[in-house]
Design an enzyme around this catalytic site. Structure first.
Site: not given
Ligand code: DX5
Ligand code: ZN
Length: 214
Positions: A7, A34, A36, A65, A67, A136, A171
Protein backbone atom coordinates in the site's frame (compact mmCIF):
# COMPACT_ATOMS: atom_id res chain seq x y z
CA UNK A 1 0.47 -18.47 -4.75
CA UNK A 2 -0.75 -15.39 -2.90
CA UNK A 3 -0.03 -11.97 -4.45
CA UNK A 4 1.24 -9.04 -2.36
CA UNK A 5 0.04 -5.50 -3.02
CA UNK A 6 2.13 -2.99 -1.03
CA UNK A 7 0.00 0.00 0.00
CA UNK A 8 1.58 3.25 -1.19
CA UNK A 9 -0.08 4.95 1.78
CA UNK A 10 2.88 3.69 3.85
CA UNK A 11 5.54 4.70 1.29
CA UNK A 12 7.64 7.88 1.45
CA UNK A 13 5.38 10.14 -0.63
CA UNK A 14 8.22 12.62 -1.21
CA UNK A 15 10.09 9.84 -3.07
CA UNK A 16 7.44 7.79 -4.83
CA UNK A 17 9.61 7.05 -7.87
CA UNK A 18 12.40 5.63 -5.68
CA UNK A 19 9.93 3.69 -3.57
CA UNK A 20 8.26 2.13 -6.63
CA UNK A 21 11.62 1.17 -8.09
CA UNK A 22 12.50 -0.56 -4.79
CA UNK A 23 9.14 -2.37 -4.88
CA UNK A 24 9.92 -3.58 -8.42
CA UNK A 25 13.23 -4.99 -7.14
CA UNK A 26 11.29 -6.62 -4.29
CA UNK A 27 8.90 -8.31 -6.79
CA UNK A 28 5.71 -6.60 -5.61
CA UNK A 29 2.80 -8.05 -7.58
CA UNK A 30 0.48 -5.03 -7.52
CA UNK A 31 0.64 -1.47 -6.17
CA UNK A 32 -2.27 -0.64 -3.86
CA UNK A 33 -3.35 2.99 -4.29
CA UNK A 34 -5.71 4.23 -1.54
CA UNK A 35 -7.98 7.10 -2.58
CA UNK A 36 -9.68 8.88 0.34
CA UNK A 37 -11.97 11.89 -0.04
CA UNK A 38 -12.28 13.20 3.53
CA UNK A 39 -16.03 12.37 3.47
CA UNK A 40 -16.51 8.63 3.02
CA UNK A 41 -13.52 8.26 5.36
CA UNK A 42 -12.07 11.00 7.59
CA UNK A 43 -8.67 11.07 5.89
CA UNK A 44 -7.56 12.40 2.47
CA UNK A 45 -4.92 11.00 0.12
CA UNK A 46 -4.15 11.05 -3.60
CA UNK A 47 -6.10 12.13 -6.67
CA UNK A 48 -6.13 10.73 -10.20
CA UNK A 49 -3.39 13.14 -11.30
CA UNK A 50 -0.93 11.41 -8.95
CA UNK A 51 -1.90 8.03 -10.38
CA UNK A 52 -1.35 9.31 -13.92
CA UNK A 53 2.17 10.45 -13.01
CA UNK A 54 3.06 7.23 -11.15
CA UNK A 55 1.93 5.08 -14.10
CA UNK A 56 4.91 6.47 -16.01
CA UNK A 57 7.33 5.01 -13.42
CA UNK A 58 6.39 1.34 -13.57
CA UNK A 59 4.80 -1.62 -15.32
CA UNK A 60 3.47 -3.05 -12.03
CA UNK A 61 -0.35 -2.98 -12.20
CA UNK A 62 -2.14 -0.43 -10.00
CA UNK A 63 -4.82 -1.69 -7.64
CA UNK A 64 -6.93 1.39 -6.89
CA UNK A 65 -9.11 1.37 -3.75
CA UNK A 66 -11.68 4.17 -3.88
CA UNK A 67 -12.81 5.22 -0.39
CA UNK A 68 -15.03 8.00 -1.72
CA UNK A 69 -18.64 9.12 -1.89
CA UNK A 70 -20.08 9.29 -5.41
CA UNK A 71 -17.81 6.64 -6.96
CA UNK A 72 -19.81 7.17 -10.19
CA UNK A 73 -18.06 10.53 -10.53
CA UNK A 74 -14.54 9.28 -9.76
CA UNK A 75 -14.45 5.97 -11.63
CA UNK A 76 -13.91 7.58 -15.08
CA UNK A 77 -11.09 9.76 -13.69
CA UNK A 78 -9.15 6.85 -12.19
CA UNK A 79 -9.88 4.51 -15.11
CA UNK A 80 -8.49 7.09 -17.53
CA UNK A 81 -5.51 7.77 -15.27
CA UNK A 82 -4.42 4.13 -15.57
CA UNK A 83 -6.01 1.97 -12.85
CA UNK A 84 -5.66 -1.74 -13.65
CA UNK A 85 -8.01 -2.85 -10.86
CA UNK A 86 -10.62 -0.34 -9.71
CA UNK A 87 -12.50 -1.09 -6.48
CA UNK A 88 -15.37 0.89 -4.97
CA UNK A 89 -17.36 0.60 -1.72
CA UNK A 90 -20.88 -0.81 -1.96
CA UNK A 91 -21.97 1.54 0.88
CA UNK A 92 -21.18 4.54 -1.34
CA UNK A 93 -23.57 3.72 -4.21
CA UNK A 94 -26.94 2.25 -5.10
CA UNK A 95 -25.76 1.49 -8.66
CA UNK A 96 -23.14 -1.17 -8.04
CA UNK A 97 -24.02 -3.33 -11.05
CA UNK A 98 -23.90 -0.35 -13.41
CA UNK A 99 -20.53 0.68 -11.95
CA UNK A 100 -19.08 -2.80 -12.52
CA UNK A 101 -20.22 -2.46 -16.15
CA UNK A 102 -18.73 1.04 -16.42
CA UNK A 103 -15.35 -0.20 -15.14
CA UNK A 104 -15.42 -3.11 -17.58
CA UNK A 105 -16.13 -0.72 -20.45
CA UNK A 106 -12.68 0.78 -19.78
CA UNK A 107 -11.18 -2.70 -20.24
CA UNK A 108 -10.03 -2.98 -16.61
CA UNK A 109 -10.86 -5.21 -13.65
CA UNK A 110 -13.74 -4.26 -11.36
CA UNK A 111 -13.62 -4.72 -7.59
CA UNK A 112 -16.18 -4.21 -4.83
CA UNK A 113 -15.61 -3.82 -1.11
CA UNK A 114 -17.37 -3.23 2.20
CA UNK A 115 -16.43 -1.63 5.51
CA UNK A 116 -15.88 -4.20 8.29
CA UNK A 117 -19.18 -3.28 9.97
CA UNK A 118 -21.25 -3.82 6.79
CA UNK A 119 -23.04 -7.12 6.23
CA UNK A 120 -20.95 -9.34 3.96
CA UNK A 121 -24.23 -10.76 2.57
CA UNK A 122 -24.68 -7.46 0.65
CA UNK A 123 -22.27 -9.01 -1.85
CA UNK A 124 -24.89 -11.60 -2.78
CA UNK A 125 -27.22 -8.85 -4.07
CA UNK A 126 -24.87 -8.14 -6.98
CA UNK A 127 -26.13 -9.31 -10.36
CA UNK A 128 -22.81 -8.66 -12.09
CA UNK A 129 -19.77 -10.70 -11.13
CA UNK A 130 -16.85 -8.56 -9.88
CA UNK A 131 -13.29 -9.56 -10.79
CA UNK A 132 -12.20 -8.83 -7.24
CA UNK A 133 -13.78 -8.68 -3.78
CA UNK A 134 -11.82 -6.70 -1.21
CA UNK A 135 -12.42 -7.72 2.39
CA UNK A 136 -11.54 -4.82 4.71
CA UNK A 137 -9.78 -6.19 7.78
CA UNK A 138 -9.56 -2.72 9.40
CA UNK A 139 -11.84 0.33 9.39
CA UNK A 140 -10.86 2.16 6.16
CA UNK A 141 -9.09 5.50 6.54
CA UNK A 142 -5.71 4.86 8.13
CA UNK A 143 -2.77 2.48 7.96
CA UNK A 144 -1.23 0.77 10.97
CA UNK A 145 -4.42 -0.57 12.58
CA UNK A 146 -4.95 -4.01 14.13
CA UNK A 147 -6.44 -6.85 12.04
CA UNK A 148 -10.11 -7.60 12.80
CA UNK A 149 -10.37 -11.23 13.89
CA UNK A 150 -13.51 -12.30 11.98
CA UNK A 151 -11.84 -11.56 8.62
CA UNK A 152 -10.88 -15.18 7.77
CA UNK A 153 -14.58 -16.23 8.07
CA UNK A 154 -15.50 -13.43 5.66
CA UNK A 155 -12.84 -14.61 3.20
CA UNK A 156 -14.37 -18.09 3.23
CA UNK A 157 -17.90 -16.67 2.76
CA UNK A 158 -16.81 -14.46 -0.15
CA UNK A 159 -14.90 -17.36 -1.72
CA UNK A 160 -18.05 -19.51 -1.60
CA UNK A 161 -20.26 -16.75 -3.04
CA UNK A 162 -18.26 -16.20 -6.23
CA UNK A 163 -16.53 -18.43 -8.75
CA UNK A 164 -12.83 -19.01 -9.19
CA UNK A 165 -12.57 -16.03 -11.53
CA UNK A 166 -13.19 -13.59 -8.66
CA UNK A 167 -10.07 -12.79 -6.65
CA UNK A 168 -10.40 -12.30 -2.89
CA UNK A 169 -8.19 -9.53 -1.54
CA UNK A 170 -7.66 -8.53 2.12
CA UNK A 171 -6.66 -5.04 3.27
CA UNK A 172 -5.46 -3.86 6.67
CA UNK A 173 -3.39 -5.13 9.59
CA UNK A 174 -1.59 -7.75 7.49
CA UNK A 175 1.58 -9.09 9.12
CA UNK A 176 3.34 -12.49 9.13
CA UNK A 177 0.71 -14.04 11.43
CA UNK A 178 -2.45 -12.53 9.94
CA UNK A 179 -1.16 -13.18 6.39
CA UNK A 180 -1.04 -16.89 7.23
CA UNK A 181 -4.65 -16.81 8.53
CA UNK A 182 -5.82 -15.11 5.32
CA UNK A 183 -3.89 -17.46 3.02
CA UNK A 184 -5.29 -20.49 4.85
CA UNK A 185 -8.82 -19.05 4.43
CA UNK A 186 -8.26 -18.76 0.66
CA UNK A 187 -7.18 -15.14 0.06
CA UNK A 188 -5.62 -14.44 -3.36
CA UNK A 189 -4.16 -10.96 -2.72
CA UNK A 190 -2.89 -9.35 0.50
CA UNK A 191 -2.56 -5.58 0.80
CA UNK A 192 0.16 -4.53 3.23
CA UNK A 193 1.44 -1.10 4.18
CA UNK A 194 3.24 -1.21 7.52
CA UNK A 195 4.49 -4.78 7.08
CA UNK A 196 6.12 -4.07 3.70
CA UNK A 197 7.63 -0.65 4.42
CA UNK A 198 8.98 -1.27 7.94
CA UNK A 199 12.80 -1.60 8.29
CA UNK A 200 13.47 -0.84 4.59
CA UNK A 201 13.92 -4.48 3.46
CA UNK A 202 10.95 -4.68 1.11
CA UNK A 203 12.13 -7.89 -0.57
CA UNK A 204 12.36 -9.89 2.66
CA UNK A 205 9.17 -8.35 4.00
CA UNK A 206 7.22 -9.47 0.92
CA UNK A 207 8.73 -12.96 1.10
CA UNK A 208 7.76 -13.22 4.77
CA UNK A 209 4.15 -12.29 3.98
CA UNK A 210 4.06 -14.93 1.23
CA UNK A 211 5.36 -17.50 3.69
CA UNK A 212 8.52 -18.04 1.60
CA UNK A 213 11.93 -18.97 3.01
CA UNK A 214 14.39 -16.04 3.29
C1 DX5 B 1 -6.73 1.60 5.02
C2 DX5 B 1 -6.13 1.30 3.68
C3 DX5 B 1 -5.06 0.28 3.68
C4 DX5 B 1 -3.84 0.60 4.50
C5 DX5 B 1 -3.27 -0.67 5.06
O1 DX5 B 1 -7.85 2.42 4.83
O2 DX5 B 1 -7.16 0.85 2.81
O3 DX5 B 1 -4.69 -0.03 2.34
O4 DX5 B 1 -2.84 1.25 3.77
O5 DX5 B 1 -2.22 -0.37 5.93
P1 DX5 B 1 -1.61 -1.43 6.96
O6 DX5 B 1 -1.07 -2.56 6.16
O7 DX5 B 1 -0.55 -0.63 7.66
O8 DX5 B 1 -2.74 -1.85 7.86
ZN1 ZN C 1 -6.76 0.04 0.76
Amino acid sequence: MVLIAPSLLAADSANFEKEISALEDAHADLLHFDVMDGHFVPNMTFGSHVLKQLKKCTKIPFDVHLMVNNPEKFIPWFAEAGADYLTFHLEATSHADELIDTIHQYGIKAGVTLKPSSDIKLLSQLKKIPDLVLIMSVEPGFGGQAFISDTPQKIVMAKNMFGRNTLIEVDGGINEQTARLCIDAGADILVAGTAVFKNGNYCNNIKILKGEKL
